[in-house]
Enzyme design. Structure first.
Site, PDB file in Angstrom:
ATOM      1  N   ASP A 288      36.431  21.824  48.892  1.00 57.83           N
ATOM      2  CA  ASP A 288      37.668  21.053  49.006  1.00 57.83           C
ATOM      3  C   ASP A 288      37.655  20.164  50.243  1.00 57.83           C
ATOM      4  O   ASP A 288      38.059  18.996  50.198  1.00 57.83           O
ATOM      5  CB  ASP A 288      38.877  21.985  49.055  1.00 57.83           C
ATOM      6  CG  ASP A 288      39.006  22.845  47.809  1.00 57.83           C
ATOM      7  OD1 ASP A 288      38.230  22.642  46.866  1.00 57.83           O
ATOM      8  OD2 ASP A 288      39.891  23.719  47.803  1.00 57.83           O
TER       9      ASP A 288
ATOM     10  N   SER B 131      44.520  21.127  46.131  1.00 58.42           N
ATOM     11  CA  SER B 131      44.081  21.439  47.502  1.00 58.42           C
ATOM     12  C   SER B 131      44.892  20.711  48.567  1.00 58.42           C
ATOM     13  O   SER B 131      44.341  20.003  49.410  1.00 58.42           O
ATOM     14  CB  SER B 131      42.582  21.189  47.686  1.00 58.42           C
ATOM     15  OG  SER B 131      42.123  22.031  48.717  1.00 58.42           O
ATOM     16  N   SER B 132      46.187  20.942  48.534  1.00 58.84           N
ATOM     17  CA  SER B 132      46.999  20.477  49.656  1.00 58.84           C
ATOM     18  C   SER B 132      46.534  21.151  50.942  1.00 58.84           C
ATOM     19  O   SER B 132      46.665  20.577  52.029  1.00 58.84           O
ATOM     20  CB  SER B 132      48.474  20.791  49.413  1.00 58.84           C
ATOM     21  OG  SER B 132      48.720  22.187  49.434  1.00 58.84           O
TER      22      SER B 132
ATOM     23  N   SER C  72      56.119  19.797  60.051  1.00 63.44           N
ATOM     24  CA  SER C  72      55.820  19.214  58.740  1.00 63.44           C
ATOM     25  C   SER C  72      57.106  18.952  57.982  1.00 63.44           C
ATOM     26  O   SER C  72      58.016  19.788  57.992  1.00 63.44           O
ATOM     27  CB  SER C  72      54.932  20.164  57.930  1.00 63.44           C
ATOM     28  OG  SER C  72      54.872  19.739  56.584  1.00 63.44           O
TER      29      SER C  72
ATOM     30  N   GLU D  78      32.072  24.378  38.131  1.00 64.09           N
ATOM     31  CA  GLU D  78      33.120  25.391  38.398  1.00 64.09           C
ATOM     32  C   GLU D  78      32.478  26.759  38.592  1.00 64.09           C
ATOM     33  O   GLU D  78      31.627  27.169  37.805  1.00 64.09           O
ATOM     34  CB  GLU D  78      34.092  25.420  37.204  1.00 64.09           C
ATOM     35  CG  GLU D  78      35.531  25.496  37.610  1.00 64.09           C
ATOM     36  CD  GLU D  78      36.005  24.284  38.403  1.00 64.09           C
ATOM     37  OE1 GLU D  78      36.222  24.443  39.620  1.00 64.09           O
ATOM     38  OE2 GLU D  78      36.176  23.208  37.812  1.00 64.09           O
TER      39      GLU D  78
ATOM     40  N   GLY E  57      50.209  23.877  46.243  1.00 61.73           N
ATOM     41  CA  GLY E  57      49.908  24.975  45.330  1.00 61.73           C
ATOM     42  C   GLY E  57      49.733  24.551  43.885  1.00 61.73           C
ATOM     43  O   GLY E  57      49.874  25.368  42.980  1.00 61.73           O
ATOM     44  N   ALA E  58      49.411  23.286  43.641  1.00 63.78           N
ATOM     45  CA  ALA E  58      49.226  22.800  42.265  1.00 63.78           C
ATOM     46  C   ALA E  58      47.747  22.659  41.919  1.00 63.78           C
ATOM     47  O   ALA E  58      47.386  22.045  40.922  1.00 63.78           O
ATOM     48  CB  ALA E  58      49.943  21.470  42.073  1.00 63.78           C
ATOM     49  N   GLY E  59      46.888  23.223  42.749  1.00 62.45           N
ATOM     50  CA  GLY E  59      45.457  23.160  42.461  1.00 62.45           C
ATOM     51  C   GLY E  59      44.797  21.868  42.899  1.00 62.45           C
ATOM     52  O   GLY E  59      43.655  21.597  42.545  1.00 62.45           O
TER      53      GLY E  59
ATOM     54  N   THR F 162      30.455  27.484  40.735  1.00 66.26           N
ATOM     55  CA  THR F 162      29.071  27.298  41.181  1.00 66.26           C
ATOM     56  C   THR F 162      28.969  27.350  42.705  1.00 66.26           C
ATOM     57  O   THR F 162      27.898  27.632  43.232  1.00 66.26           O
ATOM     58  CB  THR F 162      28.517  25.945  40.697  1.00 66.26           C
ATOM     59  OG1 THR F 162      29.505  24.941  40.944  1.00 66.26           O
ATOM     60  CG2 THR F 162      28.197  25.970  39.217  1.00 66.26           C
TER      61      THR F 162
HETATM   62  P1  ADP Z   1      46.660  24.249  47.223  1.00 66.61           P
HETATM   63  O1  ADP Z   1      45.624  24.072  48.279  1.00 66.61           O
HETATM   64  O2  ADP Z   1      46.074  24.403  45.869  1.00 66.61           O
HETATM   65  O3  ADP Z   1      47.723  23.203  47.251  1.00 66.61           O
HETATM   66  P2  ADP Z   1      47.121  26.625  48.751  1.00 66.61           P
HETATM   67  O4  ADP Z   1      47.901  27.865  48.503  1.00 66.61           O
HETATM   68  O5  ADP Z   1      45.683  26.741  49.058  1.00 66.61           O
HETATM   69  O6  ADP Z   1      47.381  25.645  47.510  1.00 66.61           O
HETATM   70  O7  ADP Z   1      47.776  25.856  49.971  1.00 66.61           O
HETATM   71  C1  ADP Z   1      49.146  25.595  49.981  1.00 66.61           C
HETATM   72  C2  ADP Z   1      49.706  25.978  51.319  1.00 66.61           C
HETATM   73  O8  ADP Z   1      49.224  25.061  52.320  1.00 66.61           O
HETATM   74  C3  ADP Z   1      51.217  25.833  51.387  1.00 66.61           C
HETATM   75  O9  ADP Z   1      51.846  27.008  50.945  1.00 66.61           O
HETATM   76  C4  ADP Z   1      51.447  25.596  52.866  1.00 66.61           C
HETATM   77  O10 ADP Z   1      51.384  26.822  53.600  1.00 66.61           O
HETATM   78  C5  ADP Z   1      50.221  24.790  53.259  1.00 66.61           C
HETATM   79  N1  ADP Z   1      50.502  23.343  53.213  1.00 66.61           N
HETATM   80  C6  ADP Z   1      49.955  22.439  52.375  1.00 66.61           C
HETATM   81  N2  ADP Z   1      50.438  21.195  52.602  1.00 66.61           N
HETATM   82  C7  ADP Z   1      51.314  21.317  53.619  1.00 66.61           C
HETATM   83  C8  ADP Z   1      52.145  20.385  54.337  1.00 66.61           C
HETATM   84  N3  ADP Z   1      52.172  19.095  54.020  1.00 66.61           N
HETATM   85  N4  ADP Z   1      52.900  20.867  55.343  1.00 66.61           N
HETATM   86  C9  ADP Z   1      52.852  22.171  55.659  1.00 66.61           C
HETATM   87  N5  ADP Z   1      52.138  23.092  55.012  1.00 66.61           N
HETATM   88  C10 ADP Z   1      51.353  22.688  54.019  1.00 66.61           C
HETATM   89 MG    MG Z   2      44.136  25.489  48.741  1.00 65.31          MG
END
Ligand code: ADP
Ligand code: MG
Length: 395
Positions: free
Chosen positions: A185, A139-140, A78, A44, A135-137, A46
């Site tokens: 990520d 890495s969506s 989406s 972490e 946004g739950a950490g 790093t």
């Molecule tokens: P994390 O990567 O931790 O989930 P981030 O703030 O870096 O949080 O990324 C979240 C953002 O990515 C969302 O607010 C949105 O803008 C975008 N995002 C993620 N997944 C999707 C999805 N399936 N469809 C559209 N936007 C997405």
């Molecule tokens: Mg992210």
């Protein structure tokens, strides 16, 4: 409150995605691609010190149903967002991206900006669906970028390797979104393998698949999301980066990666106490990543608990990025019989990761919820994260 105890993911294409695409674009997709979110086992703060990280791809994924169109325009929709976005490939140079489209269309821009010839690339229609919580950490964002990257790589026949796609995802996030993130990520999302972590050397960008053998050991990994983000998170992150740069400068090295544990005595002698403790975290954390890889190979995952706990203590006491909610989650996990647990992610809130006997998942979830409630903290969301395969074509 979110609490998922069972492995709910079939890892198959979400029902309705193909039909949804057909309804939206008037013709079925020619393929479906997907890429996972990620969690970090150890390593972490790093990455920006050119150091070592050991993340893994999780079983939550982001899918792209897609098809070449005849318009020269890339369109993205989406299920998680109300707005649809499009960009003409010929206009990528001047493109500006609104909202979430930077994560998706930004990848097309990044491929163009990094010099790939898109002059003959056809337009593409994409519909995105995801089980990665936003946004739950987990890495969506990288899951989305990596899913779009493999989709475009195939449909545009670019023939790029996975590291080039990871770089495009990172460039989209840095350049189209403006988030100063590293490449961990995207690498986890693209290089992950079932029951493996990915050792990434952020200096050389070399990767190695590291067997975890969780199932054989009867162990599971949990992410305990505190759902808390402290107000000083961004400022705290920036000030930690500055402290690392200051420490490296004072020690006469380009990056803290270039120091070893043997250099810490000198660091202690010449640095102020706070900078020294920041440096000590990074230097010992790099060593712990390598120790974890070696311990996994020699003794299996049940033997890495001390390393996870040492990592947490180092973040709590030396790097000072933990918060009471996360410390409580780690302590409660250990009381519930976890092998080890630690803060994961940037800190100042966010999540802990815990390694525990699979039989204890339910018990630990209950205890973590009860402990948070006793202290008046927000109810954590507990998620099983199963190390899974990276980005791929599904259909
Ligand atoms: P994390 O990567 O931790 O989930 P981030 O703030 O870096 O949080 O990324 C979240 C953002 O990515 C969302 O607010 C949105 O803008 C975008 N995002 C993620 N997944 C999707 C999805 N399936 N469809 C559209 N936007 C997405
Ligand atoms: Mg992210």
């Amino acid at each position: 409150m979110e609490s998922r105890h069972t492995s709910r993911h079939t890892m198959t294409i979400p029902p309705g995605l193909v039909e949804g695409f057909t309804t939206l674009y008037g013709t079925p997709p020619t393929g479906v691609w997907s890429a996972p979110g990620r969690a970090n086992l150890i390593g972490e703060h790093t990455d920006y010190n050119n150091g070592l990280v050991l993340p893994f791809a999780i079983d939550d994924r982001t899918w792209c149903a897609a098809r070449v169109n005849g318009t020269g325009v890339v369109s993205v929709a989406s299920t998680a967002q109300p707005t649809r976005h499009a960009v003409a490939i010929a206009d990528l140079d001047q493109a500006r991206f609104e909202g979430w489209s930077g994560y998706a269309l930004g990848v097309a821009w990044a491929l163009h900006a990094s010099g790939h010839d898109l002059s003959r690339a056809p337009g593409v229609d994409i519909l995105i669906d995801s089980t990665v919580p936003l946004g739950a950490g987990l890495s969506s964002s990288a899951a989305l970028e990596s899913a779009v990257a493999v989709t475009l790589n195939d449909l545009w026949e670019l023939g790029l390797d996975r590291m080039a796609l990871a770089k495009a995802g990172q460039l989209a996030e840095n350049g189209a979104i403006g988030a100063p993130t590293g490449i961990m990520d995207q690498v986890a999302s693209l290089f992950g393998q079932a029951d493996h972590a990915v050792l990434l050397d952020c200096a050389s960008l070399s990767t190695r698949a590291v067997p975890l053998s969780l199932e054989r050991s009867g162990l599971a990994l949990l992410v305990i999301d505190s759902t808390v983000k402290h107000a000083h998170a961004d400022g705290g992150y920036a000030s930690r980066r500055e402290a690392c740069e200051k420490g490296a400068r004072a020690m006469g090295v380009p990056f803290l990666r270039d120091l070893t544990v043997a250099d810490l005595a000198k660091a202690e002698a010449i640095l102020d106490d706070e900078t020294f403790r920041r440096v000590r975290h990074v230097v010992t954390e790099n060593a712990r990543v390598l120790d974890t890889v070696e311990t996994l190979a020699s003794s299996g995952p049940e033997a890495i608990g001390e390393l996870l706990l040492a990592s947490h203590a180092s973040m709590r006491d030396d790097f000072e990025i933990s918060v009471p909610e996360i410390d409580l989650a780690v302590e409660t996990a250990m009381e519930a019989g976890a092998v080890g647990a630690r803060l994961t992610g940037g800190g100042f809130g966010g999540s802990a990761v815990a390694l525990l006997p699979a039989t204890q998942v339910h018990n630990l979830t209950e205890l973590v919820h009860a402990a948070a409630s006793d202290r008046g903290f927000a109810t954590p969301a507990v998620l099983i994260v199963t190390p899974s395969e990276g980005a791929r074509r599904d259909q």
